[in-house]
Design a protein around this motif. Structure first.
Motif, PDB file in Angstrom:
ATOM      1  N   VAL A 107       0.869  -1.179   0.000  1.00  0.00           N
ATOM      2  CA  VAL A 107       0.000   0.000   0.000  1.00  0.00           C
ATOM      3  C   VAL A 107       0.907   1.231   0.000  1.00  0.00           C
ATOM      4  CG1 VAL A 107      -1.887  -1.142   1.213  1.00  0.00           C
ATOM      5  CG2 VAL A 107      -0.199   0.132   2.521  1.00  0.00           C
ATOM      6  N   ILE A 108       0.452   2.270  -0.682  1.00  0.00           N
ATOM      7  CA  ILE A 108       1.214   3.514  -0.789  1.00  0.00           C
ATOM      8  C   ILE A 108       0.317   4.672  -0.384  1.00  0.00           C
ATOM      9  CG2 ILE A 108       2.522   5.040  -2.311  1.00  0.00           C
ATOM     10  CD1 ILE A 108       3.090   2.629  -4.100  1.00  0.00           C
ATOM     11  N   GLU A 109       0.827   5.497   0.502  1.00  0.00           N
ATOM     12  CA  GLU A 109       0.110   6.698   0.923  1.00  0.00           C
ATOM     13  C   GLU A 109       0.876   7.928   0.462  1.00  0.00           C
ATOM     14  OE1 GLU A 109      -2.757   7.037   2.164  1.00  0.00           O
ATOM     15  OE2 GLU A 109      -3.309   5.246   3.312  1.00  0.00           O
ATOM     16  N   PHE A 110       0.138   8.912  -0.091  1.00  0.00           N
ATOM     17  CA  PHE A 110       0.717  10.186  -0.499  1.00  0.00           C
ATOM     18  C   PHE A 110       0.450  11.193   0.621  1.00  0.00           C
ATOM     19  CE2 PHE A 110      -0.990   8.843  -4.926  1.00  0.00           C
ATOM     20  CZ  PHE A 110      -0.034   7.841  -5.017  1.00  0.00           C
ATOM     21  N   VAL A 111       1.497  11.731   1.197  1.00  0.00           N
ATOM     22  CA  VAL A 111       1.347  12.645   2.329  1.00  0.00           C
ATOM     23  C   VAL A 111       0.923  14.031   1.844  1.00  0.00           C
ATOM     24  CG1 VAL A 111       2.566  13.830   4.191  1.00  0.00           C
ATOM     25  CG2 VAL A 111       3.013  11.406   3.732  1.00  0.00           C
ATOM     26  N   VAL A 141      -0.092  -5.768   5.819  1.00  0.00           N
ATOM     27  CA  VAL A 141       0.422  -5.522   4.473  1.00  0.00           C
ATOM     28  C   VAL A 141       1.942  -5.693   4.482  1.00  0.00           C
ATOM     29  CG1 VAL A 141       0.597  -3.843   2.615  1.00  0.00           C
ATOM     30  CG2 VAL A 141      -1.450  -3.887   4.065  1.00  0.00           C
ATOM     31  N   PRO A 142       2.505  -6.536   3.630  1.00  0.00           N
ATOM     32  CA  PRO A 142       3.950  -6.770   3.653  1.00  0.00           C
ATOM     33  C   PRO A 142       4.806  -5.524   3.415  1.00  0.00           C
ATOM     34  CG  PRO A 142       2.860  -8.553   2.499  1.00  0.00           C
ATOM     35  CD  PRO A 142       1.813  -7.508   2.757  1.00  0.00           C
ATOM     36  N   TYR A 143       4.353  -4.618   2.523  1.00  0.00           N
ATOM     37  CA  TYR A 143       5.131  -3.417   2.232  1.00  0.00           C
ATOM     38  C   TYR A 143       4.232  -2.184   2.343  1.00  0.00           C
ATOM     39  CZ  TYR A 143       8.708  -6.537   0.321  1.00  0.00           C
ATOM     40  OH  TYR A 143       9.650  -7.521   0.164  1.00  0.00           O
ATOM     41  N   TYR A 144       4.721  -1.194   3.072  1.00  0.00           N
ATOM     42  CA  TYR A 144       3.984   0.048   3.263  1.00  0.00           C
ATOM     43  C   TYR A 144       4.902   1.217   2.909  1.00  0.00           C
ATOM     44  CZ  TYR A 144       1.540   3.838   5.803  1.00  0.00           C
ATOM     45  OH  TYR A 144       0.906   5.015   6.150  1.00  0.00           O
ATOM     46  N   ALA A 145       4.505   2.006   1.900  1.00  0.00           N
ATOM     47  CA  ALA A 145       5.317   3.136   1.442  1.00  0.00           C
ATOM     48  C   ALA A 145       4.615   4.455   1.773  1.00  0.00           C
ATOM     49  CB  ALA A 145       5.565   3.045  -0.057  1.00  0.00           C
ATOM     50  N   ILE A 146       5.386   5.393   2.279  1.00  0.00           N
ATOM     51  CA  ILE A 146       4.886   6.731   2.593  1.00  0.00           C
ATOM     52  C   ILE A 146       5.657   7.722   1.735  1.00  0.00           C
ATOM     53  CG2 ILE A 146       4.585   8.477   4.385  1.00  0.00           C
ATOM     54  CD1 ILE A 146       4.567   6.222   6.457  1.00  0.00           C
ATOM     55  N   VAL A 156       9.918   3.288   3.018  1.00  0.00           N
ATOM     56  CA  VAL A 156       9.214   2.028   2.810  1.00  0.00           C
ATOM     57  C   VAL A 156       9.459   1.117   4.012  1.00  0.00           C
ATOM     58  CG1 VAL A 156       8.903   0.027   1.308  1.00  0.00           C
ATOM     59  CG2 VAL A 156       9.506   2.246   0.310  1.00  0.00           C
ATOM     60  N   TYR A 157       8.372   0.522   4.497  1.00  0.00           N
ATOM     61  CA  TYR A 157       8.437  -0.403   5.625  1.00  0.00           C
ATOM     62  C   TYR A 157       8.133  -1.816   5.131  1.00  0.00           C
ATOM     63  CZ  TYR A 157       8.257   3.793   8.523  1.00  0.00           C
ATOM     64  OH  TYR A 157       8.534   5.005   9.101  1.00  0.00           O
ATOM     65  N   HIS A 158       8.836  -2.785   5.704  1.00  0.00           N
ATOM     66  CA  HIS A 158       8.638  -4.190   5.358  1.00  0.00           C
ATOM     67  C   HIS A 158       8.203  -4.926   6.616  1.00  0.00           C
ATOM     68  CE1 HIS A 158      10.459  -8.230   3.834  1.00  0.00           C
ATOM     69  NE2 HIS A 158       9.159  -8.160   3.598  1.00  0.00           N
ATOM     70  N   LEU A 159       7.155  -5.731   6.498  1.00  0.00           N
ATOM     71  CA  LEU A 159       6.638  -6.480   7.639  1.00  0.00           C
ATOM     72  C   LEU A 159       7.537  -7.685   7.919  1.00  0.00           C
ATOM     73  CD1 LEU A 159       4.177  -6.318   9.571  1.00  0.00           C
ATOM     74  CD2 LEU A 159       3.049  -7.995   8.096  1.00  0.00           C
TER      75      LEU A 159
END
Length: 249
Positions: A107-111, A141-146, A156-159
């Motif tokens: 998942v990707i969030e745009f700040v 979610v395995p990968y989370y990008a901000i 990017v965060y990895h679970l």
């Protein structure tokens, strides 16, 4: 008492597909299109059967609440492998975890603000669950990008072991999303007539993944160079190659 077998949980057609909020800035829509357009050839190779789903500012329902939309998070962009984009011949209105049991891979969030919403780790015992906690502990979610356009950066965060670990970028300042075989990073350039630090994909060798329009322009430039070379040949040389000289005019 109602048993679990008798309980009917709502699906995507019965849940709200909007929380009534406006998109926060004009870049969000083209940024989502850029991510989707350029990654599509890769996903088509990974899923020749077409079973993958991309969401753009769409709800992911992870719990039942009243009102229902409070039980959803709506990432600016997400990708779910091995799940079709349609159900019963219709596009999904939202993504409902209790109907699919498959979490998005990324998942990707745009700040748009200061990033506190995207990094909110509030647990249910502390109050309304924060977005970071939901992606990490509820949806997993395995990968989370901000992505922070104002700072021209992405983290990017990895679970790992049920906990998000902040990834370290490689020598290209990109983050490897290993299951997809691609890298995620910042590209400074012009897209849809806007010069900005855009979030983009690269392949594992560091080659920028192009949009359909960019790929077409590359082909046009290749054809142009070939035509220029042919124009330096004589009519006899062209005819020996089976090329009508008039075709080059």
């Amino acid at each position: 008492m109602t048993s679990l077998s008798e309980l009917t949980l709502p699906d995507h057609t019965q849940l709200p597909d909007s929380d009534g909020k406006f998109v926060k800035n004009l870049q969000e829509h083209p940024q989502s299109i850029l991510l989707t357009d350029s990654i599509t050839p890769v996903l088509q190779q990974l899923h020749p059967d077409g079973n993958y789903c991309i969401g753009q500012d769409a709800g992911i329902y992870w719990r039942l609440t009243d009102p229902p939309e409070k039980g959803a998070e709506a990432p600016d962009w997400f990708y779910v492998p091995n799940v079709p984009p349609t159900l019963n011949g219709k596009m999904r209105r939202s993504y409902v975890l209790w109907k699919e049991y498959v979490a998005p891979l990324i998942v990707i969030e745009f700040v748009s603000g200061d990033g506190s919403e995207e990094r909110d780790k509030t647990t249910p015992s502390q109050g309304e669950p924060g977005k970071f906690w939901v992606y990490e502990q509820a949806i997993r979610v395995p990968y989370y990008a901000i992505y922070e356009v104002e700072k021209a950066r992405v983290e990017v965060y990895h679970l790992v072991d049920n906990t998000y670990q902040l990834m370290t970028p490689n020598e290209r300042e990109h983050y490897l999303i290993k299951p997809m075989g691609v890298e995620l990073g910042i590209w400074q350039g012009v897209y849809q007539n806007a010069e900005l630090p855009w979030l983009r994909w690269w392949d594992a060798q560091g080659n920028l993944l192009l949009t359909g329009e960019e790929r077409a322009e590359v082909e046009r430039q290749k054809r142009k160079k070939i035509v220029e070379k042919l124009r330096h040949l004589s009519s006899e040389q062209l005819q020996s190659l089976g090329i009508d000289p008039e075709m080059l005019d």
